[in-house]
Scaffold this active site. Sequence first.
Site, PDB file in Angstrom:
ATOM      1  N   CYS A   1       0.813  -0.734   0.325  1.00  0.00           N
ATOM      2  CA  CYS A   1      -0.233   0.100   0.075  1.00  0.00           C
ATOM      3  C   CYS A   1       0.852   1.516   0.004  1.00  0.00           C
ATOM      4  O   CYS A   1       2.002   1.085   0.339  1.00  0.00           O
ATOM      5  CB  CYS A   1      -1.369  -0.124   1.315  1.00  0.00           C
TER       6      CYS A   1
ATOM      7  N   ASP B   1       0.634   4.061   1.255  1.00  0.00           N
ATOM      8  CA  ASP B   1       0.317   4.582   3.123  1.00  0.00           C
ATOM      9  C   ASP B   1       1.704   4.734   2.927  1.00  0.00           C
ATOM     10  O   ASP B   1       2.209   3.784   3.617  1.00  0.00           O
ATOM     11  CB  ASP B   1      -0.424   3.373   3.769  1.00  0.00           C
TER      12      ASP B   1
ATOM     13  N   ARG C   1       3.250   5.195   6.545  1.00  0.00           N
ATOM     14  CA  ARG C   1       3.432   4.045   7.969  1.00  0.00           C
ATOM     15  C   ARG C   1       4.255   3.070   7.480  1.00  0.00           C
ATOM     16  O   ARG C   1       4.492   2.067   7.974  1.00  0.00           O
ATOM     17  CB  ARG C   1       2.060   3.847   8.562  1.00  0.00           C
TER      18      ARG C   1
ATOM     19  N   HIS D   1      -2.083  -3.885   5.096  1.00  0.00           N
ATOM     20  CA  HIS D   1      -2.201  -3.823   6.634  1.00  0.00           C
ATOM     21  C   HIS D   1      -2.735  -3.107   7.141  1.00  0.00           C
ATOM     22  O   HIS D   1      -4.033  -2.906   6.721  1.00  0.00           O
ATOM     23  CB  HIS D   1      -0.821  -2.162   6.254  1.00  0.00           C
TER      24      HIS D   1
ATOM     25  N   CYS E   1      -6.178  -0.209   6.797  1.00  0.00           N
ATOM     26  CA  CYS E   1      -5.600   0.496   5.802  1.00  0.00           C
ATOM     27  C   CYS E   1      -6.724   1.318   5.529  1.00  0.00           C
ATOM     28  O   CYS E   1      -7.860   1.439   4.980  1.00  0.00           O
ATOM     29  CB  CYS E   1      -5.763  -0.129   4.982  1.00  0.00           C
TER      30      CYS E   1
HETATM   31 CO    CO Z   1      -3.773   1.473   3.140  1.00  0.00          CO
END
Ligand code: CO
Length: 210
Positions: free
Chosen positions: A42, A44, A46, A98, A101
């Site tokens: 992803c 993302d 993090r 994750h 999400c």
């Molecule tokens: Co995500």
Amino acid sequence: MEERDKLFLSNKAWALEKLQEDAAYFSELAKDQKPDYLWIGCSDSRVPANEIIGAAPGELFVHRNIANMVVHTDLNLLSVLEYAVTHLEVKHIILCGHTGCGGIKAALSNSNFDLLNKWLRNVKDVFYHHRGEIKLLDSEAEKVNKMVELNVIEQVNNLVKTSVVQKAWLKRKSPKIHGWIYDMETGLLNSVVEKNFESEIDEVFRFTNL
Ligand code: CO
């Protein structure tokens, strides 16, 4: 100091540190790449692919998009997959979702995200297939994390269905495909599903689309 200058300063410090450890670090790395892993994760911020598995530059070929999707018409994903599997001959593909999400949360909502709606349509389709199971769960967090898990399984299946993976399996019985979930609360990875040439041999020959 401007935000941009901070990034350049941080880059200089990093490059210097690498050179102090090994004066030939960059000149050696610049010659070629031979990563064993393709990471599909992803976007993302993090979930930084290299960092969470302690992979050095050169060890991981990476593709990231919202909600770690494998969409059969996504030329970007397909190009990365083709290059990693056919040319670099990676041994493993890691498809990593994750917990918590944002892409999954957005797909489970009825909110309008404009252009993003087109992308989330693919995630919503996964939800539609499993809506009975997900609707039984009580909390929003449980629903999201169940969807994260089911989505990892679906995207691993999508990888199995690609001609890129099928061709590689018939030729060299590799790569292995791993479906993982990164737990944001603990920083730890969990394995959800694993597929390889042997486990999917019937499927490969039944649905082969070379
Ligand atoms: Co995500």
